[in-house]
Scaffold this active site. Structure first.
Site, PDB file in Angstrom:
ATOM      1  CB  SER A   1      40.107  -1.091  14.014  1.00 37.65           C
ATOM      2  OG  SER A   1      41.683  -1.469  14.811  1.00 37.65           O
ATOM      3  CG  ASN A   2      42.900  -0.618  19.753  1.00 40.68           C
ATOM      4  OD1 ASN A   2      42.355  -1.416  19.578  1.00 40.68           O
ATOM      5  ND2 ASN A   2      44.255  -0.930  19.022  1.00 40.68           N
TER       6      ASN A   2
ATOM      7  CG  MET B   1      52.415   4.258  13.508  1.00 42.43           C
ATOM      8  SD  MET B   1      52.198   2.919  14.463  1.00 42.43           S
ATOM      9  CE  MET B   1      53.420   2.727  14.072  1.00 42.43           C
TER      10      MET B   1
ATOM     11  CG  ASN C   1      50.703   3.911  23.140  1.00 40.38           C
ATOM     12  OD1 ASN C   1      50.116   4.174  22.023  1.00 40.38           O
ATOM     13  ND2 ASN C   1      51.864   3.372  23.280  1.00 40.38           N
TER      14      ASN C   1
ATOM     15  CG  HIS D   1      53.406  -1.643  22.877  1.00 36.29           C
ATOM     16  ND1 HIS D   1      54.152  -1.387  21.938  1.00 36.29           N
ATOM     17  CD2 HIS D   1      53.999  -3.093  22.968  1.00 36.29           C
ATOM     18  CE1 HIS D   1      55.326  -1.920  21.778  1.00 36.29           C
ATOM     19  NE2 HIS D   1      54.990  -2.817  21.790  1.00 36.29           N
TER      20      HIS D   1
ATOM     21  CD  GLU E   1      62.856   3.375  29.146  1.00 40.85           C
ATOM     22  OE1 GLU E   1      63.338   2.349  28.840  1.00 40.85           O
ATOM     23  OE2 GLU E   1      63.107   3.798  30.392  1.00 40.85           O
ATOM     24  CG  LEU E   2      59.226   3.459  22.337  1.00 39.72           C
ATOM     25  CD1 LEU E   2      58.289   4.665  21.697  1.00 39.72           C
ATOM     26  CD2 LEU E   2      60.154   3.457  20.993  1.00 39.72           C
TER      27      LEU E   2
END
Length: 195
Positions: A13-14, A94, A111, A113, A147-148
């Protein structure tokens, strides 16, 4: 023409919001940019059909067919690089990416989030915000680092946490804001890139 490659794992959707913004905002003319390809690690990702309907190249690379995360990322980089991307956009992809992958696209990977970073990196963000008693939640567009969910923040959208909210109801309101914010953030990032 500066190519954008988008990675998805699900509904996309994004990705769809970015594709619509690119078409309606005439990014090809105004920003010298286009969505060149959409890649997924899942063959059943619904977003692939939408991309194909818009004439965008698609590719599936099933991560389960690779012996390691590193092997998958090397193969994924090869597929992405076929499109010579100026920008790599994660839109519900994912997978945790390896440091080598992140380094390869350093400074040109974004990204989104579903939390107000630095709060609640990782998964189950909406339930975690509710459980913590937050009055506000939201989403963050950020640059990707090894780093996440910790790269430089480019944009945030804030929504209230309402009495009686569930993770699903809060998530739905946050997602509607993501669809507005992510295309704008991508366009702004492209404007800032060297020509």
């Amino acid at each position: 023409m500066r190519n954008i490659v988008i990675l998805i794992s699900g509904s996309g959707s994004n990705m769809a919001a970015i594709v619509r913004a690119a078409e309606q905002g005439r990014w090809a003319e105004r920003l010298n940019a286009r969505v060149a390809a959409v890649l997924s690690n899942r063959a059943d990702a619904q977003g692939l059909a939408l991309a194909q309907d818009h004439g965008i190249a698609t590719q599936v690379l099933d991560h389960k067919r690779f012996a390691s995360r590193e092997a998958f990322d090397v193969a994924l980089m090869a597929e992405i690089d076929r499109h010579a991307p100026a920008l790599l956009v994660l839109a519900g992809f994912m997978r945790i990416l390896t440091p080598g992958f992140v380094a390869h696209y350093a400074g040109r990977m974004l990204n989104i989030h579903p939390s107000l970073l630095p709060a609640f990196p990782g998964l189950n963000t909406h339930q975690r915000a509710i459980d913590a008693g937050c009055r506000f939640a939201g989403a963050t567009v950020h640059q990707v680092t090894a780093e996440l969910d910790h790269g430089g923040i480019l944009a945030q959208a804030v929504v209230p946490v309402l009495p009686g909210d569930t993770a699903d109801s809060l998530g739905s309101r946050v997602l509607s804001q993501e669809h507005l914010m992510y295309p704008r953030a991508v366009a702004e990032f492209l404007r800032a890139l060297p020509a």
